[in-house]
Design a protein around this motif. Structure first.
Motif, PDB file in Angstrom:
ATOM      1  N   ALA A 105       8.017  56.693  58.851  1.00  0.00           N
ATOM      2  CA  ALA A 105       7.493  55.443  58.298  1.00  0.00           C
ATOM      3  C   ALA A 105       8.335  54.241  58.705  1.00  0.00           C
ATOM      4  O   ALA A 105       7.854  53.115  58.700  1.00  0.00           O
ATOM      5  CB  ALA A 105       7.410  55.530  56.777  1.00  0.00           C
ATOM      6  N   VAL A 106       9.596  54.466  59.050  1.00  0.00           N
ATOM      7  CA  VAL A 106      10.485  53.357  59.428  1.00  0.00           C
ATOM      8  C   VAL A 106      10.918  53.420  60.885  1.00  0.00           C
ATOM      9  O   VAL A 106      11.592  52.510  61.374  1.00  0.00           O
ATOM     10  CB  VAL A 106      11.736  53.322  58.514  1.00  0.00           C
ATOM     11  CG1 VAL A 106      11.340  53.082  57.074  1.00  0.00           C
ATOM     12  CG2 VAL A 106      12.570  54.575  58.655  1.00  0.00           C
ATOM     13  N   ALA A 107      10.552  54.494  61.592  1.00  0.00           N
ATOM     14  CA  ALA A 107      11.045  54.715  62.957  1.00  0.00           C
ATOM     15  C   ALA A 107      10.672  53.587  63.912  1.00  0.00           C
ATOM     16  O   ALA A 107      11.519  53.113  64.684  1.00  0.00           O
ATOM     17  CB  ALA A 107      10.546  56.052  63.485  1.00  0.00           C
ATOM     18  N   SER A 108       9.421  53.130  63.884  1.00  0.00           N
ATOM     19  CA  SER A 108       9.021  52.093  64.845  1.00  0.00           C
ATOM     20  C   SER A 108       9.748  50.778  64.565  1.00  0.00           C
ATOM     21  O   SER A 108      10.158  50.084  65.507  1.00  0.00           O
ATOM     22  CB  SER A 108       7.503  51.883  64.817  1.00  0.00           C
ATOM     23  OG  SER A 108       7.097  51.382  63.562  1.00  0.00           O
ATOM     24  N   SER A 109       9.940  50.436  63.305  1.00  0.00           N
ATOM     25  CA  SER A 109      10.669  49.211  62.970  1.00  0.00           C
ATOM     26  C   SER A 109      12.141  49.321  63.370  1.00  0.00           C
ATOM     27  O   SER A 109      12.731  48.352  63.855  1.00  0.00           O
ATOM     28  CB  SER A 109      10.566  48.922  61.475  1.00  0.00           C
ATOM     29  OG  SER A 109       9.229  48.690  61.118  1.00  0.00           O
ATOM     30  N   LEU A 110      12.734  50.485  63.177  1.00  0.00           N
ATOM     31  CA  LEU A 110      14.127  50.688  63.588  1.00  0.00           C
ATOM     32  C   LEU A 110      14.274  50.651  65.102  1.00  0.00           C
ATOM     33  O   LEU A 110      15.252  50.126  65.623  1.00  0.00           O
ATOM     34  CB  LEU A 110      14.659  52.016  63.047  1.00  0.00           C
ATOM     35  CG  LEU A 110      15.286  51.951  61.674  1.00  0.00           C
ATOM     36  CD1 LEU A 110      15.588  53.336  61.146  1.00  0.00           C
ATOM     37  CD2 LEU A 110      16.542  51.119  61.691  1.00  0.00           C
ATOM     38  N   THR A 111      13.322  51.197  65.811  1.00  0.00           N
ATOM     39  CA  THR A 111      13.355  51.168  67.273  1.00  0.00           C
ATOM     40  C   THR A 111      13.293  49.729  67.770  1.00  0.00           C
ATOM     41  O   THR A 111      14.029  49.356  68.692  1.00  0.00           O
ATOM     42  CB  THR A 111      12.207  52.001  67.866  1.00  0.00           C
ATOM     43  OG1 THR A 111      12.375  53.360  67.445  1.00  0.00           O
ATOM     44  CG2 THR A 111      12.182  51.936  69.368  1.00  0.00           C
ATOM     45  N   LYS A 112      12.439  48.916  67.165  1.00  0.00           N
ATOM     46  CA  LYS A 112      12.367  47.499  67.550  1.00  0.00           C
ATOM     47  C   LYS A 112      13.669  46.774  67.249  1.00  0.00           C
ATOM     48  O   LYS A 112      14.107  45.920  68.016  1.00  0.00           O
ATOM     49  CB  LYS A 112      11.220  46.805  66.820  1.00  0.00           C
ATOM     50  CG  LYS A 112       9.861  47.166  67.324  1.00  0.00           C
ATOM     51  CD  LYS A 112       8.778  46.463  66.520  1.00  0.00           C
ATOM     52  CE  LYS A 112       7.408  46.963  66.915  1.00  0.00           C
ATOM     53  NZ  LYS A 112       6.375  46.403  66.052  1.00  0.00           N
ATOM     54  N   ALA A 113      14.299  47.102  66.125  1.00  0.00           N
ATOM     55  CA  ALA A 113      15.520  46.397  65.716  1.00  0.00           C
ATOM     56  C   ALA A 113      16.759  46.851  66.490  1.00  0.00           C
ATOM     57  O   ALA A 113      17.639  46.049  66.779  1.00  0.00           O
ATOM     58  CB  ALA A 113      15.762  46.593  64.221  1.00  0.00           C
ATOM     59  N   THR A 114      16.818  48.146  66.818  1.00  0.00           N
ATOM     60  CA  THR A 114      18.046  48.677  67.429  1.00  0.00           C
ATOM     61  C   THR A 114      17.893  49.049  68.894  1.00  0.00           C
ATOM     62  O   THR A 114      18.895  49.180  69.596  1.00  0.00           O
ATOM     63  CB  THR A 114      18.522  49.930  66.670  1.00  0.00           C
ATOM     64  OG1 THR A 114      17.525  50.958  66.798  1.00  0.00           O
ATOM     65  CG2 THR A 114      18.796  49.619  65.221  1.00  0.00           C
ATOM     66  N   GLY A 115      16.684  49.296  69.334  1.00  0.00           N
ATOM     67  CA  GLY A 115      16.476  49.757  70.697  1.00  0.00           C
ATOM     68  C   GLY A 115      16.614  51.265  70.835  1.00  0.00           C
ATOM     69  O   GLY A 115      16.402  51.814  71.908  1.00  0.00           O
TER      70      GLY A 115
END
Length: 193
Positions: A105-115
């Motif tokens: 549920a948070v993976a895509s947002s974390l990927t955008k924020a951290t790369g």
């Protein structure tokens, strides 16, 4: 005491509209907050990022309410059943996010924020995931959708249909026919001559 049919119709439509409205509103609000192990600031995840089907299925609920108000008894039952199916699906998906706080549920947002990408890399960045009140409100909305869909399904066959002015009659006019009635018969495909 049984709920009068007129009240049952308006109640079910109102419940379905409320559910769709709550779903749309909650899709833009923060559902999950992620504290990170890498020292980065807390990441807030919106409802539409945590649950990508949230906005489309909320719009579906709104469209169902409009359609239920306009269609005949058979299609009312079909649309009410679709509303129930959407309600069950969204209740299950929202409850999963509330109870499990899943990483996906948070993976895509974390990927955008951290790369960072991949389950193990993203999991290494997450310290905790906490829910805000918005998914709870959305869950309440889905329960309203279930209630509205069930009420519509049970009472749809007894709802009052549209007015007589929207119905056409194929029976020819009795008695003298004036010019207006002749045009009306032509509109119905009947030759008045």
């Amino acid at each position: 005491m049984a709920l009068p049919i007129r009240r049952a119709k308006s109640t079910s439509l109102l419940l379905i509209l409320l559910a769709g409205g709550i779903g749309i509103l909650s899709s833009t609000q923060t559902w999950l907050s992620v504290s990170r192990t890498d020292g980065g600031e807390q990441l807030d995840v919106a409802g539409n990022a945590a649950l990508p089907v949230l906005a489309p299925l909320s719009l579906t609920a709104l469209a169902l309410a409009a359609a239920l108000a306009l269609v005949g008894p058979v299609m009312r039952r079909v649309f009410a059943a679709i509303g129930l199916a959407v309600g069950v699906l969204m209740t299950v998906l929202t409850a999963r996010i509330l109870l499990q706080h899943p990483l996906d549920a948070v993976a895509s947002s974390l990927t955008k924020a951290t790369g960072l990408a991949g389950d193990s890399a993203v999991a290494g960045v997450v310290r905790t995931i906490s829910a805000t009140p918005w998914p709870w409100l959305a869950l309440a909305g889905w329960i309203l959708l279930l209630l509205g869909g069930a009420l519509a399904l049970i009472t749809a066959g007894r709802w009052k249909s549209g007015g007589r002015r929207y119905r056409t009659s194929s029976a020819p006019a009795e008695g003298p026919v004036d010019a207006v009635e002749s045009w009306d018969e032509l509109s119905r495909g009947i030759d008045p001559t």
